[in-house]
Structures are given as C-alpha cells and as structure tokens.
Scaffold this active site. Sequence first.
Site, PDB file in Angstrom:
ATOM      1  N   ASP A  24       0.880  -1.163   0.000  1.00 17.21           N
ATOM      2  CA  ASP A  24       0.000   0.000   0.000  1.00 17.21           C
ATOM      3  C   ASP A  24       0.921   1.217   0.000  1.00 17.21           C
ATOM      4  O   ASP A  24       1.743   1.376   0.904  1.00 17.21           O
ATOM      5  CB  ASP A  24      -0.873   0.028   1.259  1.00 17.21           C
ATOM      6  CG  ASP A  24      -1.957  -1.043   1.235  1.00 17.21           C
ATOM      7  OD1 ASP A  24      -2.085  -1.739   0.214  1.00 17.21           O
ATOM      8  OD2 ASP A  24      -2.676  -1.187   2.243  1.00 17.21           O
ATOM      9  N   ASP A  48     -13.463  -3.668  -1.538  1.00  9.63           N
ATOM     10  CA  ASP A  48     -13.180  -3.286  -0.145  1.00  9.63           C
ATOM     11  C   ASP A  48     -14.454  -3.380   0.680  1.00  9.63           C
ATOM     12  O   ASP A  48     -15.059  -2.356   1.006  1.00  9.63           O
ATOM     13  CB  ASP A  48     -12.659  -1.844  -0.087  1.00  9.63           C
ATOM     14  CG  ASP A  48     -11.379  -1.644  -0.878  1.00  9.63           C
ATOM     15  OD1 ASP A  48     -10.411  -2.371  -0.620  1.00  9.63           O
ATOM     16  OD2 ASP A  48     -11.361  -0.770  -1.760  1.00  9.63           O
TER      17      ASP A  48
HETATM   18  O1  1PR Z   1     -10.616   3.109  -5.325  1.00 10.86           O
HETATM   19  O2  1PR Z   1      -9.634   2.584  -7.529  1.00 10.86           O
HETATM   20  O3  1PR Z   1      -8.719   4.443  -6.162  1.00 10.86           O
HETATM   21  O4  1PR Z   1      -8.374   2.089  -5.525  1.00 10.86           O
HETATM   22  C1  1PR Z   1      -7.864   2.290  -4.242  1.00 10.86           C
HETATM   23  C2  1PR Z   1      -7.177   1.044  -3.826  1.00 10.86           C
HETATM   24  O5  1PR Z   1      -6.495   1.306  -2.608  1.00 10.86           O
HETATM   25  C3  1PR Z   1      -8.125  -0.093  -3.575  1.00 10.86           C
HETATM   26  O6  1PR Z   1      -7.574  -1.262  -4.112  1.00 10.86           O
HETATM   27  C4  1PR Z   1      -8.201  -0.191  -2.054  1.00 10.86           C
HETATM   28  O7  1PR Z   1      -8.265  -1.551  -1.648  1.00 10.86           O
HETATM   29  C5  1PR Z   1      -6.876   0.392  -1.627  1.00 10.86           C
HETATM   30  N1  1PR Z   1      -6.953   1.131  -0.353  1.00 10.86           N
HETATM   31  C6  1PR Z   1      -7.519   2.322  -0.171  1.00 10.86           C
HETATM   32  N2  1PR Z   1      -7.355   2.707   1.113  1.00 10.86           N
HETATM   33  C7  1PR Z   1      -6.677   1.757   1.735  1.00 10.86           C
HETATM   34  C8  1PR Z   1      -6.263   1.781   3.142  1.00 10.86           C
HETATM   35  O8  1PR Z   1      -5.697   0.819   3.647  1.00 10.86           O
HETATM   36  N3  1PR Z   1      -6.522   2.868   3.828  1.00 10.86           N
HETATM   37  N4  1PR Z   1      -5.749  -0.337   1.081  1.00 10.86           N
HETATM   38  C9  1PR Z   1      -6.414   0.759   0.823  1.00 10.86           C
HETATM   39  C10 1PR Z   1      -6.330  -1.449   1.016  1.00 10.86           C
HETATM   40  C11 1PR Z   1      -5.956  -3.564   1.710  1.00 10.86           C
HETATM   41  C12 1PR Z   1      -4.872  -4.360   1.222  1.00 10.86           C
HETATM   42  C13 1PR Z   1      -4.025  -4.842   2.328  1.00 10.86           C
HETATM   43  C14 1PR Z   1      -4.629  -6.150   2.723  1.00 10.86           C
HETATM   44  C15 1PR Z   1      -3.701  -7.059   3.431  1.00 10.86           C
HETATM   45  N5  1PR Z   1      -5.752  -2.303   1.163  1.00 10.86           N
HETATM   46  O9  1PR Z   1      -4.108  -3.655   0.332  1.00 10.86           O
HETATM   47  O10 1PR Z   1      -2.775  -4.924   1.790  1.00 10.86           O
HETATM   48  O11 1PR Z   1      -5.767  -5.893   3.532  1.00 10.86           O
HETATM   49  O12 1PR Z   1      -3.274  -6.495   4.603  1.00 10.86           O
HETATM   50  P1  1PR Z   1      -2.800  -7.400   5.832  1.00 10.86           P
HETATM   51  O13 1PR Z   1      -2.120  -8.588   5.244  1.00 10.86           O
HETATM   52  O14 1PR Z   1      -1.823  -6.547   6.564  1.00 10.86           O
HETATM   53  O15 1PR Z   1      -4.017  -7.723   6.608  1.00 10.86           O
HETATM   54  P2  1PR Z   1      -9.405   3.119  -6.150  1.00 10.86           P
END
Ligand code: 1PR
Length: 535
Positions: free
Chosen positions: A232, A390
């Site tokens: 991320d 999400d």
């Molecule tokens: O909506 O097209 O601009 O895409 C935004 C992208 O960013 C989406 O894929 C969304 O999942 C991601 N995103 C947005 N905000 C966050 C955040 O964390 N605040 N991350 C985010 C989301 C979850 C995974 C994470 C897993 C595993 N990410 O990326 O890596 O949950 O984590 P873990 O193994 O530590 O539990 P758009």
Amino acid sequence: TSSDSVVTLLDYGAGNVRSVRNAIRHLGFGIKDVQTPEDILNANRLIFPGVGAFAAAMDVLNKTGMAEALCAYIEKDRPFLGICLGLQLLFQSSEENGPVNGLGLIPGVVGRFDSSNGFRVPQIGWNALQITKDSEILDDVGDHHVYFVHSYRAMPSDDNKEWVSSTCNYGDNFIASVRRGNVHAVQFHPEKSGDVGLSVLRRFLHPKTNIPKKPTEGKALKLAKRVIACLDVRANDKGDLVVTKGDQYDVREHTKENEVRNLGKPVELARQYYKEGADEISFLNITGFRDFPLGDLPMLQVLRLTSENVFVPLTVGGGIRDFTDANGRHYSSLEVASEYFRSGADKISIGSDAVYAAEDYLKTGVKTGKSSLEQISRVYGNQAVVVSIDPRRVYITHPNDVEFKAVRVTDLGPNGEEYAWYQCTVNGGREGRPIGAYELAKAVEDLGAGEILLNCIDCDGQGKGFDMDLIKLISDAVSIPVIASSGAGAVEHFSDVFRKTNASAALAAGIFHRKEVPIQSVKEHLYKEGIEVRI
Ligand code: 1PR
C-alpha cells in the site's frame, strides 16, 4: 555492442512489452526495434512478444507487410522466439473475436479455454510443463513452474506434433511451447517467470554456450496457488512516497503527530519480496482516489524502477478513472491505465470506479461499454484488469433483512447475529455503497474483470486470518480467479484459505513488512501441507 549482442524486437505497440525489454537488457543484450519488414528479414535473432488481441495483431502485421516478412524469416529457420500471442499467431487461425486467420505456419486453431469444467478463465498463474521433446531453451524449466496468463490456447494434434515441444494441463492439455530448428515459441511468459524464465531467454540468446542445468527441488505438477505481496503506497506528510499499512484501513500512527505509518520504500521492498519468492507484487496507490495518478509521477517511477529487475507480474491500482485536471484537460481512465502499463504494470486494479460501474449496470441491465473496466479490458484483455473490492461486514439477524446476498457467519456478531452481508465501499473504505460484495463480484465479471482482489476491512491488519465466509462466498460465485486478502497473521492462515475456499491466490502485507513471517516460510508450509506452490 557487436551485432551478436543485439536482439531484434518486434513490438507493434499494442501493450506492455517493457518487461521483455527489461529482461533482455538484464541479460546483457541490446535491443533493435523493428521499424520495417526488412528489419525482420535482417535480424540475427528475433523476439516477438505478442500482446493484445489476435485479430488486432494480425491486422497490424498484414497492413505493415510484417506478416509476410515473419513467414519468410521463419521458413528460413532463422532464430525466432514468440511469446504468448507470439506463439498463437503462428497457427492457422484463432477463435478470439473470430475466426481470424493467423500466419498459418503451424496447423491448428487457437480456441478458448472451456470454463464449464471448473477451471477458471483466464488461466492466471504458475503452471507445470510436460516436456515432449528436446527444446534446448526449456532445459532449466524441468520441474519448475512458469507463469501463464491467457484465455485462449492451441491444442496438440497429429498435424502439429512435429512442432510441439511441451504441453501444459489446465482442464485441457494445451500447447505450452513449440520448436522446430531455430524457431521457438512459448505460451507462458519467460519475462515474468522469475529466474527460471530468465534462463529460457538466456538459452535462446546464447544458444551455443553450455550453461549447466539447474537442479530442482520439488516437482511442479499443476497450477500453483499464488502468494502475493502487497504494498500500500502513499505520500507521507513530508511528500515522500512510502509503503504504509493500516489497521482496518487506518494508516496513521496513534501518536500526537498522527503521522502516516512508514514501513519502507516501495522499490526496495518490491525487489526484496521478489528475491524471497513472491509470485506477484501489487502496488496500491491508496490515496489515488483523491490525487490524480498521472499527477503522481513518483508512482510511475516506482513501476519503471521495479520492473527493471523484478521478473514476476506487477499489479498497480488506485485512482484509475476518468479525470479532468485543474487546467480542464480530460484524461480517460484508459489513458491512465495505458500510462501504468507503459511504465511496467502487467495488470491494473480498479476499486471505487468499478463499484459505480457495477451499480449502474445492476440498475439498468445495460453494458454501456463506457466504464473504465469495460474500456480497459477491451483494449488490454480481461486478464489485465483486476477489480479490488473493499467490503465491510454488516451483521443482520435474518438473511432476508437486506436485498443483498447474506451468509451465515462462522463467528456470531456482537449481538449474537447469525448472518452478515458484505457492504462495498469506495474511497479507501471511507464511504459505504448500496451494493454487496457478491453482487459486485458477479457484475464486474460480466463487465470484463479478469480477476478479483478481495479485501475485507474488518480483517485488514488484524493478523487473525482471512474472512473465510466472505472468500468462500465470492470464490464460489464467479469463474474468474479470486485473490484472498486481509488478515493473514501466520502460515496456517494461508493453508486454511486454500483448503476451505476456492481462492486462487492469497495476498498479505503487514506480516511481510514487519518481517513476522517471511514469504519463504509461507511457501514451505504450503508445500509441506501438500498444496501446490512455486518453490
Ligand atoms: O478506489 O480505484 O482508487 O483504488 C484504491 C485502492 O487502494 C483499492 O484497491 C483499495 O483496496 C486500496 N486502499 C484504499 N485505502 C486503503 C487503506 O488501507 N486505507 N488499502 C487501501 C487497502 C488492503 C490491502 C491490504 C490487505 C492485506 N488495502 O491492500 O494490503 O488488507 O493487509 P494485511 O495482510 O496486513 O491484513 P481506487
């Protein structure tokens, strides 16, 4: 550079061949690009990485006179390596948007995989080869997995058996490589198959050197379950691009300064995970929904630098949508995606914009063809488009309490609720939408998504395991591959998700960044448990 160390590359501009270029350079070769049919005829060594759709490629080759030159070059038994579509185009014809005639050098028709027998289409991932005749360039492949990504394939028959050098099983036993004299072609992607893939290219580029065969541990038998490292990425308050990681999507430290958690540098971490055996790397630009990604040149730079020496598939997501900048210049999502592909991405991932597209589609029942998802998959193919979901768990007492698909939960809700539905969100989990993960997954499959990255806000960063109820629900609902994400905390969580659900891959972030569980341990555990993985 002497002409011996230059390879001619046929790139007709239909997609990302950056990784092929990077791999060739990595192996110490220069590249001469084909401009005219004569460049093909004059080549010492020609690599043809076919990308895009069969019909469009044949169109270009015919119009430019390259088709004729290619046939002449190959008929003269000049050194040739076709990759993916570069293999398929050698056949008589393809059913992809067709029938369409190919170069006609090899008997056979390229057809679509049959998904009715339970195999997910596209085939995305690392699979095993059965080598049927000596092909020299495959000498190191032996028992290793190589990376495939395709929906169409050619089949072995009596008419083409003099060509077939290996096959692969994915529901059908299809042609994985062909060889006749100096002419080679492979359906898999050597430039995305790690060290083993690089050795295929090396053996093609240095045919006469006696490179010793590499020993193999374990034996590749079938499509492997993938282990994906996710980064991320966002700018911290100082403006530096950092790898961050949230707890249930909250990425700020709970200190007075409230700074963005910083777990390292994106390019360095990606390289490290590649070396440690990650099957794929994903970059999510998590503030892409509010910052215009093409304004975010550092992210493109991250991709360019990473793809120079990371030879497994790279996915990038965040902010892929239509956009009008402050000067009134309009950018289509397709332009945004194209820029990502040109910079080294193999797949792009769409979050928020896919939710809006699915909502519209479910409301009207009409595919407008205008959504980012539809446009990008039409040009680059389904396999290049991931939809990132999400969802957040919403407990209910009765499945009929909502109009969305609900499941009976394994662990009861806080008030003893026995059911839950999974509400989709946009803008990094900030806004809930009136659509469930199940409805979204089915809609985006219809609209052309090739894969689903299934997060779960409740589980993210918790280390307590994946949300099995959710992953089971979605991986049973669609016939495209599903990547399980969010919540991995121990090696057992990976074997669990592969045993109990139909997920094709599992993704983790926190445990890798905090060095709690190395990728290698995950692989070793899965291997011991009898789950097919790439070692
Ligand atoms: O909506 O097209 O601009 O895409 C935004 C992208 O960013 C989406 O894929 C969304 O999942 C991601 N995103 C947005 N905000 C966050 C955040 O964390 N605040 N991350 C985010 C989301 C979850 C995974 C994470 C897993 C595993 N990410 O990326 O890596 O949950 O984590 P873990 O193994 O530590 O539990 P758009």
